[in-house]
Scaffold this active site. Structure first.
Site, PDB file in Angstrom:
ATOM      1  N   GLU A  37       0.843  -1.195   0.000  1.00  0.00           N
ATOM      2  CA  GLU A  37       0.000   0.000   0.000  1.00  0.00           C
ATOM      3  C   GLU A  37       0.878   1.244   0.000  1.00  0.00           C
ATOM      4  OE1 GLU A  37      -3.828   0.168   1.943  1.00  0.00           O
ATOM      5  OE2 GLU A  37      -3.060   1.837   3.164  1.00  0.00           O
ATOM      6  N   THR A  68      -3.887   4.882  -1.752  1.00  0.00           N
ATOM      7  CA  THR A  68      -4.942   5.409  -0.893  1.00  0.00           C
ATOM      8  C   THR A  68      -5.545   6.687  -1.471  1.00  0.00           C
ATOM      9  OG1 THR A  68      -3.459   6.737   0.486  1.00  0.00           O
ATOM     10  CG2 THR A  68      -3.796   4.441   1.126  1.00  0.00           C
ATOM     11  N   ALA A  71      -9.261  11.548   2.990  1.00  0.00           N
ATOM     12  CA  ALA A  71     -10.602  11.790   3.528  1.00  0.00           C
ATOM     13  C   ALA A  71     -11.376  12.729   2.619  1.00  0.00           C
ATOM     14  CB  ALA A  71     -10.492  12.386   4.936  1.00  0.00           C
ATOM     15  N   HIS A  97      -7.926   3.097  -4.406  1.00  0.00           N
ATOM     16  CA  HIS A  97      -8.901   3.292  -3.330  1.00  0.00           C
ATOM     17  C   HIS A  97      -9.902   4.357  -3.770  1.00  0.00           C
ATOM     18  CE1 HIS A  97      -6.289   1.710   0.212  1.00  0.00           C
ATOM     19  NE2 HIS A  97      -5.892   1.163  -0.926  1.00  0.00           N
ATOM     20  N   ARG A 127     -16.170   3.427   2.514  1.00  0.00           N
ATOM     21  CA  ARG A 127     -17.035   4.536   2.902  1.00  0.00           C
ATOM     22  C   ARG A 127     -16.191   5.769   3.169  1.00  0.00           C
ATOM     23  NH1 ARG A 127     -19.582   4.985   8.709  1.00  0.00           N
ATOM     24  NH2 ARG A 127     -17.417   5.637   8.984  1.00  0.00           N
ATOM     25  N   GLY A 128     -15.082   5.583   3.891  1.00  0.00           N
ATOM     26  CA  GLY A 128     -14.206   6.694   4.229  1.00  0.00           C
ATOM     27  C   GLY A 128     -14.636   7.382   5.512  1.00  0.00           C
ATOM     28  N   ASP A 129     -13.781   8.273   5.983  1.00  0.00           N
ATOM     29  CA  ASP A 129     -14.041   9.019   7.215  1.00  0.00           C
ATOM     30  C   ASP A 129     -14.174  10.503   6.907  1.00  0.00           C
ATOM     31  OD1 ASP A 129     -13.767   6.753   8.928  1.00  0.00           O
ATOM     32  OD2 ASP A 129     -11.602   6.868   8.597  1.00  0.00           O
ATOM     33  N   LYS A 197     -21.406  -5.905   2.338  1.00  0.00           N
ATOM     34  CA  LYS A 197     -20.542  -5.556   1.208  1.00  0.00           C
ATOM     35  C   LYS A 197     -20.362  -6.746   0.275  1.00  0.00           C
ATOM     36  CE  LYS A 197     -17.660  -3.473   4.207  1.00  0.00           C
ATOM     37  NZ  LYS A 197     -16.522  -2.687   4.789  1.00  0.00           N
ATOM     38  N   GLN A 208      -7.852  -3.811   8.170  1.00  0.00           N
ATOM     39  CA  GLN A 208      -7.128  -2.737   8.840  1.00  0.00           C
ATOM     40  C   GLN A 208      -5.968  -3.364   9.609  1.00  0.00           C
ATOM     41  OE1 GLN A 208      -9.017  -1.148  12.349  1.00  0.00           O
ATOM     42  NE2 GLN A 208      -8.547   0.957  11.782  1.00  0.00           N
TER      43      GLN A 208
END
Length: 336
Positions: A37, A68, A71, A97, A127-129, A197, A208
């Site tokens: 990543e 990645t 946000a 991503h 979904r993300g933050d 999902k 994670q």
């Protein structure tokens, strides 16, 4: 293999073979997968350093790189720049991503279409933050509220455009979840979210960060028991830098076991590197023994610790197949 098998490697599959990264993760004959990543740098100097890092990482013949996406899409342009560069200069597949939090679907769709135009066929739907420090944040009224909604929309988009997509999602062993027989899974439970999902069309999940193999094994066992059959790829960070681990703990909320920090804090230099390597090897060996289909390494855009770990692991792997249409040695980086 049945749905109640606790292992993460060879889950039940449908009659149709999934494309891209998803196909690699169910190909047990190819051995454990290896992937890295990366995050998009914010400066020209950072981009130059990242390119040098990728040249070294590519020597390990990774099955894919993932990039990645900040946000609320805060790194959209730099993410796309990194993705394009990887597609142009390496043979590895590239997983882009994509987050949906705080944006209308039409905007997210345009971003997804941009990735597809660039040649991406592997997406990680998140979904993300909300942006850090945002108070009283609310979802966009024309946006999506969950990762499963994003998966469903992306799957429909691929069908609409006639492009088979490989869609991955996040799994969070550290989040709240209820192990069977506490079924039905309560609202807000991560296992329920992962199952949703999958039902929306996800092909695989990447976890994670976690620091103990039991966290992965217990989570996968519970996921299998509630009907999750997709591969669950463990996300692993090298246990090399105590300051970085403390920062990661602060950001992710996943506690680093105190013995890990004590062992790193009480050693220095090459001794610390050796101590961290031994702990990292033990972690990866245990999750592979638990049936993990491979290992996804969080690089922090640096190559030394992850390549040291891979060299010591000596994983039995077939030659990386790369992407169709790219000539040359698998994992090779173009001179341009």
């Amino acid at each position: 293999r049945t749905a109640d098998d606790p292992r993460g490697a060879e889950p039940m599959t449908t009659a149709s073979t999934p494309p891209g990264v998803a196909a690699r993760l169910v190909d047990a004959a190819a051995g454990p997968s290896v992937s890295f990543e990366l995050y998009p740098p914010r400066t020209e100097a950072g981009m130059t350093a990242l390119k040098a890092t990728v040249e070294r990482l590519a020597e390990a013949r990774p099955d894919f790189f993932s990039v990645t996406y900040g946000a609320s899409g805060s790194t959209q342009e730099s993410s796309r720049e990194v993705v394009r560069w990887l597609l142009a200069t390496t043979d590895a597949r590239v997983v882009a991503h994509l987050t949906c939090v705080g944006a209308p679907w039409e905007y997210v769709r345009r971003v997804a279409e941009g990735f597809l135009e660039d040649g991406v066929r592997d997406l990680l739907a998140l979904r993300g933050d909300p942006p850090r420090g945002t108070r009283d944040w609310r979802p966009h009224p024309e946006g999506l509220r969950s990762g499963s909604e994003l998966v469903a929309r992306l799957r429909a988009l691929g069908d609409e455009l006639g492009e088979p997509l490989s869609i991955g999602v996040a799994a969070t062993p550290s989040a709240r979840w209820a192990a069977p027989p506490d079924l039905p899974v309560p609202d807000g439970d991560d296992l329920q979210a992962l199952r949703a999902k999958q039902e929306a069309g996800a092909d695989y999940a990447i976890t994670q960060v976690f620091f103990e193999p039991s966290s992965y094994a217990r989570y996968v066992a519970a996921a299998r028991a509630v009907g999750v059959t997709i591969p669950v790829l463990p996300g692993v960070v090298p246990l090399a830098d105590p300051a970085r681990l403390r920062r990661l703990q602060e950001i992710s909320g996943v506690p680093v076991p105190p013995p890990v920090l004590v062992r790193l804090d009480t050693s220095e230099g090459e001794e610390r590197a050796a101590v961290g390597l031994r702990m990292g090897l033990a972690l990866v060996h245990e999750v592979l023994r638990a049936g993990a289909p491979g290992v996804h390494l969080y690089t922090f855009n640096q190559h030394e610790a992850v390549l040291r770990l891979l060299d010591a692991l000596r994983l039995p792997r077939a030659a990386a197949s790369g992407r169709a249409g790219r000539a040359g040695r698998p994992g090779a980086v173009s001179a341009r």
